[in-house]
Design a protein around this motif. Sequence first.
Motif, PDB file in Angstrom:
ATOM      1  N   ASN A   3       5.445 -23.078 -22.028  1.00  0.00           N
ATOM      2  CA  ASN A   3       6.499 -22.961 -23.031  1.00  0.00           C
ATOM      3  C   ASN A   3       6.297 -21.772 -23.954  1.00  0.00           C
ATOM      4  N   GLN A   4       5.066 -21.331 -24.118  1.00  0.00           N
ATOM      5  CA  GLN A   4       4.787 -20.182 -24.970  1.00  0.00           C
ATOM      6  C   GLN A   4       4.836 -18.868 -24.202  1.00  0.00           C
ATOM      7  N   LEU A   5       4.457 -18.904 -22.935  1.00  0.00           N
ATOM      8  CA  LEU A   5       4.320 -17.662 -22.160  1.00  0.00           C
ATOM      9  C   LEU A   5       5.579 -17.286 -21.394  1.00  0.00           C
ATOM     10  N   LEU A   6       6.463 -18.235 -21.128  1.00  0.00           N
ATOM     11  CA  LEU A   6       7.629 -17.974 -20.277  1.00  0.00           C
ATOM     12  C   LEU A   6       8.913 -18.119 -21.083  1.00  0.00           C
ATOM     13  N   VAL A  25      -4.339 -21.219 -13.102  1.00  0.00           N
ATOM     14  CA  VAL A  25      -3.319 -22.252 -12.905  1.00  0.00           C
ATOM     15  C   VAL A  25      -3.197 -23.134 -14.142  1.00  0.00           C
ATOM     16  N   ALA A  26      -4.329 -23.587 -14.677  1.00  0.00           N
ATOM     17  CA  ALA A  26      -4.294 -24.476 -15.844  1.00  0.00           C
ATOM     18  C   ALA A  26      -3.671 -23.782 -17.048  1.00  0.00           C
ATOM     19  N   SER A  27      -4.058 -22.539 -17.281  1.00  0.00           N
ATOM     20  CA  SER A  27      -3.541 -21.814 -18.436  1.00  0.00           C
ATOM     21  C   SER A  27      -2.036 -21.619 -18.346  1.00  0.00           C
ATOM     22  N   ARG A  28      -1.540 -21.244 -17.173  1.00  0.00           N
ATOM     23  CA  ARG A  28      -0.100 -21.013 -17.054  1.00  0.00           C
ATOM     24  C   ARG A  28       0.693 -22.302 -17.204  1.00  0.00           C
ATOM     25  N   TYR A  29       0.208 -23.396 -16.610  1.00  0.00           N
ATOM     26  CA  TYR A  29       0.941 -24.656 -16.706  1.00  0.00           C
ATOM     27  C   TYR A  29       0.915 -25.200 -18.137  1.00  0.00           C
ATOM     28  N   VAL A  30      -0.240 -25.142 -18.775  1.00  0.00           N
ATOM     29  CA  VAL A  30      -0.373 -25.705 -20.117  1.00  0.00           C
ATOM     30  C   VAL A  30       0.422 -24.889 -21.130  1.00  0.00           C
ATOM     31  N   LYS A  35       5.122 -12.924 -16.446  1.00  0.00           N
ATOM     32  CA  LYS A  35       5.529 -13.923 -17.435  1.00  0.00           C
ATOM     33  C   LYS A  35       7.005 -14.307 -17.282  1.00  0.00           C
ATOM     34  N   THR A  36       7.387 -14.621 -16.048  1.00  0.00           N
ATOM     35  CA  THR A  36       8.697 -15.189 -15.768  1.00  0.00           C
ATOM     36  C   THR A  36       8.499 -16.493 -14.991  1.00  0.00           C
ATOM     37  N   THR A  37       9.488 -17.350 -15.046  1.00  0.00           N
ATOM     38  CA  THR A  37       9.374 -18.629 -14.341  1.00  0.00           C
ATOM     39  C   THR A  37       9.299 -18.421 -12.832  1.00  0.00           C
ATOM     40  N   SER A  38      10.133 -17.513 -12.308  1.00  0.00           N
ATOM     41  CA  SER A  38      10.150 -17.296 -10.858  1.00  0.00           C
ATOM     42  C   SER A  38       8.830 -16.726 -10.356  1.00  0.00           C
ATOM     43  N   SER A  39       8.247 -15.770 -11.085  1.00  0.00           N
ATOM     44  CA  SER A  39       6.972 -15.194 -10.649  1.00  0.00           C
ATOM     45  C   SER A  39       5.838 -16.214 -10.767  1.00  0.00           C
ATOM     46  N   LEU A  78      20.062 -28.438 -38.040  1.00  0.00           N
ATOM     47  CA  LEU A  78      20.635 -28.984 -36.813  1.00  0.00           C
ATOM     48  C   LEU A  78      19.544 -29.561 -35.936  1.00  0.00           C
ATOM     49  N   PRO A  79      19.759 -30.752 -35.381  1.00  0.00           N
ATOM     50  CA  PRO A  79      18.715 -31.392 -34.566  1.00  0.00           C
ATOM     51  C   PRO A  79      18.576 -30.731 -33.220  1.00  0.00           C
ATOM     52  N   TYR A  80      17.380 -30.778 -32.704  1.00  0.00           N
ATOM     53  CA  TYR A  80      17.157 -30.367 -31.324  1.00  0.00           C
ATOM     54  C   TYR A  80      16.160 -31.338 -30.724  1.00  0.00           C
ATOM     55  N   ASP A  81      16.057 -31.298 -29.413  1.00  0.00           N
ATOM     56  CA  ASP A  81      15.255 -32.287 -28.688  1.00  0.00           C
ATOM     57  C   ASP A  81      13.779 -31.990 -28.837  1.00  0.00           C
ATOM     58  N   ASN A  82      13.108 -32.741 -29.725  1.00  0.00           N
ATOM     59  CA  ASN A  82      11.684 -32.507 -29.941  1.00  0.00           C
ATOM     60  C   ASN A  82      10.850 -32.833 -28.718  1.00  0.00           C
ATOM     61  N   ASP A  83      11.411 -33.617 -27.795  1.00  0.00           N
ATOM     62  CA  ASP A  83      10.653 -33.975 -26.602  1.00  0.00           C
ATOM     63  C   ASP A  83      10.426 -32.790 -25.690  1.00  0.00           C
ATOM     64  N   HIS A  84      11.207 -31.727 -25.861  1.00  0.00           N
ATOM     65  CA  HIS A  84      11.100 -30.603 -24.944  1.00  0.00           C
ATOM     66  C   HIS A  84      10.839 -29.290 -25.673  1.00  0.00           C
ATOM     67  N   ALA A  85      10.714 -29.301 -26.981  1.00  0.00           N
ATOM     68  CA  ALA A  85      10.607 -28.048 -27.712  1.00  0.00           C
ATOM     69  C   ALA A  85       9.237 -27.903 -28.325  1.00  0.00           C
ATOM     70  N   ASP A  86       8.650 -26.745 -28.152  1.00  0.00           N
ATOM     71  CA  ASP A  86       7.378 -26.424 -28.779  1.00  0.00           C
ATOM     72  C   ASP A  86       7.627 -26.106 -30.254  1.00  0.00           C
ATOM     73  N   PRO A  87       6.768 -26.513 -31.182  1.00  0.00           N
ATOM     74  CA  PRO A  87       7.013 -26.277 -32.597  1.00  0.00           C
ATOM     75  C   PRO A  87       7.241 -24.804 -32.918  1.00  0.00           C
ATOM     76  N   MET A  88       6.612 -23.915 -32.167  1.00  0.00           N
ATOM     77  CA  MET A  88       6.813 -22.491 -32.418  1.00  0.00           C
ATOM     78  C   MET A  88       7.801 -21.894 -31.438  1.00  0.00           C
ATOM     79  N   CYS A  89       7.491 -22.022 -30.145  1.00  0.00           N
ATOM     80  CA  CYS A  89       8.255 -21.333 -29.122  1.00  0.00           C
ATOM     81  C   CYS A  89       9.583 -22.020 -28.838  1.00  0.00           C
ATOM     82  N   GLY A  90       9.567 -23.353 -28.714  1.00  0.00           N
ATOM     83  CA  GLY A  90      10.791 -24.055 -28.362  1.00  0.00           C
ATOM     84  C   GLY A  90      11.860 -23.929 -29.431  1.00  0.00           C
TER      85      GLY A  90
END
Length: 567
Positions: A356-359, A348-353, A318-322, A7-19
């Motif tokens: 998709n893997q951490l949250l 800051v850089a580590s969390r933003y980059v 490791k939540t989006t709100s926090s 089934l297809p999913y949006d590769n533009d927003h999905a990480d190869p592992m996490c997404g």
Amino acid sequence: MADLSFLPYDNDHADPMCGSMRRDDEIETYVAAGKRNAEVMMLMRNWCAHARAQRMGGVGMIEQMTGLPISHFSMQCDHAPAGGMAAFDFGDSALDFYDRNCATCVVRKPVGLPNLSRLVNEREEQRRIAAARFQIEQAQAAEALKLRSDARAALRKDLDAVNQAIIDDLDAYDREHDEVDRTRLSETARLAPERIHKKLVDLLFDQASASASLALVALDVAAQVEPKELRTLLLAQRVFRGHLETRLAHKILLVNLCVMKDGDITELVSAAAELASPDRSHFLGGEGPRSSPKLLLAMWKERPEAVRAGIDRLLDLKTTSSSQLAGRAISLIIRIDPTAAKTFVLAVASRYVRANQLLPDLGDYASLGDMAWAIDLILSLEPEALDASLQDLAVGASIEAKRNIANIYAEAWRGHFRKGKEKPHPIDRLKLGLDRLLWLPTQIFDKNVLQTVSDAFRYPPDEVWPLLEQEADKLIGAALLLDDLIAHKQRGQSEGADFLARIEWQNLRSSAYGVVEQFLNAAAKAAKTRRPRHASSPRSRLSPKNAACSAALLPRRRRGWLEMWKA
């Protein structure tokens, strides 16, 4: 069950592992819902021959491949006097229809067992358990209230009339929670703190842990009677951490910051950050939440290491709100203390980059907008430190993380509007953006990254043009390197590739040629256009040789387009 891996999913927003993992979890959730609906439909058919399920809406891909009823359904019957509702969980629809119609039906035609009676019995059992739990909780609360009331009554005998009246008000507030009683207690403590007996204050502290309302009353009285006592400070910390009522606790904490321990300040960072910069995304109209940055900034000034530990603790959740809350706190601190930017670069850089893997709760289309504001500030204050961190994070990173890195470099040319006024970027920030945007296409040959670079060069801000005039040779060189890379990857394409692979390569090649064109257009415009320059800006250094390369490369790109369409 059918294989759903295709089934297809949006590769533009999905990480190869996490997404993709998150998308697999969503598919399993839908499949489980379909199995549940199929089971309930079987119970419905066994309940009555007249009953049927009616679909509301269309049929999705997962339902097509599994045959499971994954949609909104309602229960219908030609003999039903009342209607029903359609729900994604058909069990809810069936029970609602049963309550409206089947419970009093006289024309039911049973088919077999098991049937809807199983759902009804399960619901009644859950209601019985909930009612029993509520009764137990009520009995426990009544017993605790009686013990507190008895303690107050025992103390009342030993106090004078003023303190007896205070105890009566306290007892009434504990039973009814009427704000009039609390106001009377607070005003009495404010007007005559010397009349309140120490034993009564001790009783208030003893009972403060029983409920949030008693903790607030105890703090109201203690703030007037013994404002400098350690137990008053500790109670203020507990009230503030619990977001019960911040005004009085906030005032007490501000006065006593110098005597607080580092661990206490670390514990308060989350609540202080929420008060300093609340999340306003849920307040689309009307008055938003009250904000006051005084405590957070005072804590940073007094104990920066403790505040940093508190922000790290927010990130560790490791939540989006926090993470968003940490981003707002960091932005506020950096605006007041620009030297703090270097302290938060890596966090800051580590969390933003790696978001998709951490949250896990980030979602495919969510973004860390508040963290991006902090990155925008750091880009202006510490571009070299941020670049070093991003280069380290890029090693072994997933493609989604690399896309986020590309977005940060593209941000170096954006975000220069503040409250309707244009604010020029520092030259170091602009140089970093140029160098990395030229570097990205050949290092991360990805459609999203190429699109990010192309967008950045499509409408660069005016302040970038003097820099482009100086670095025109770099633009030509980057275009030549990317053109060579496209040709190299073209040679590596298999002639026997399937149709989908060929289409994907053509789209990727088109995006890459679009970046080449943007580089060449920028170089040509920088060389030929006489735009207003700063007095210190040197004239364009585009050499005749590279100008010739630019002219020769554009036809080559057009030939590439023709070859692509012929293919």
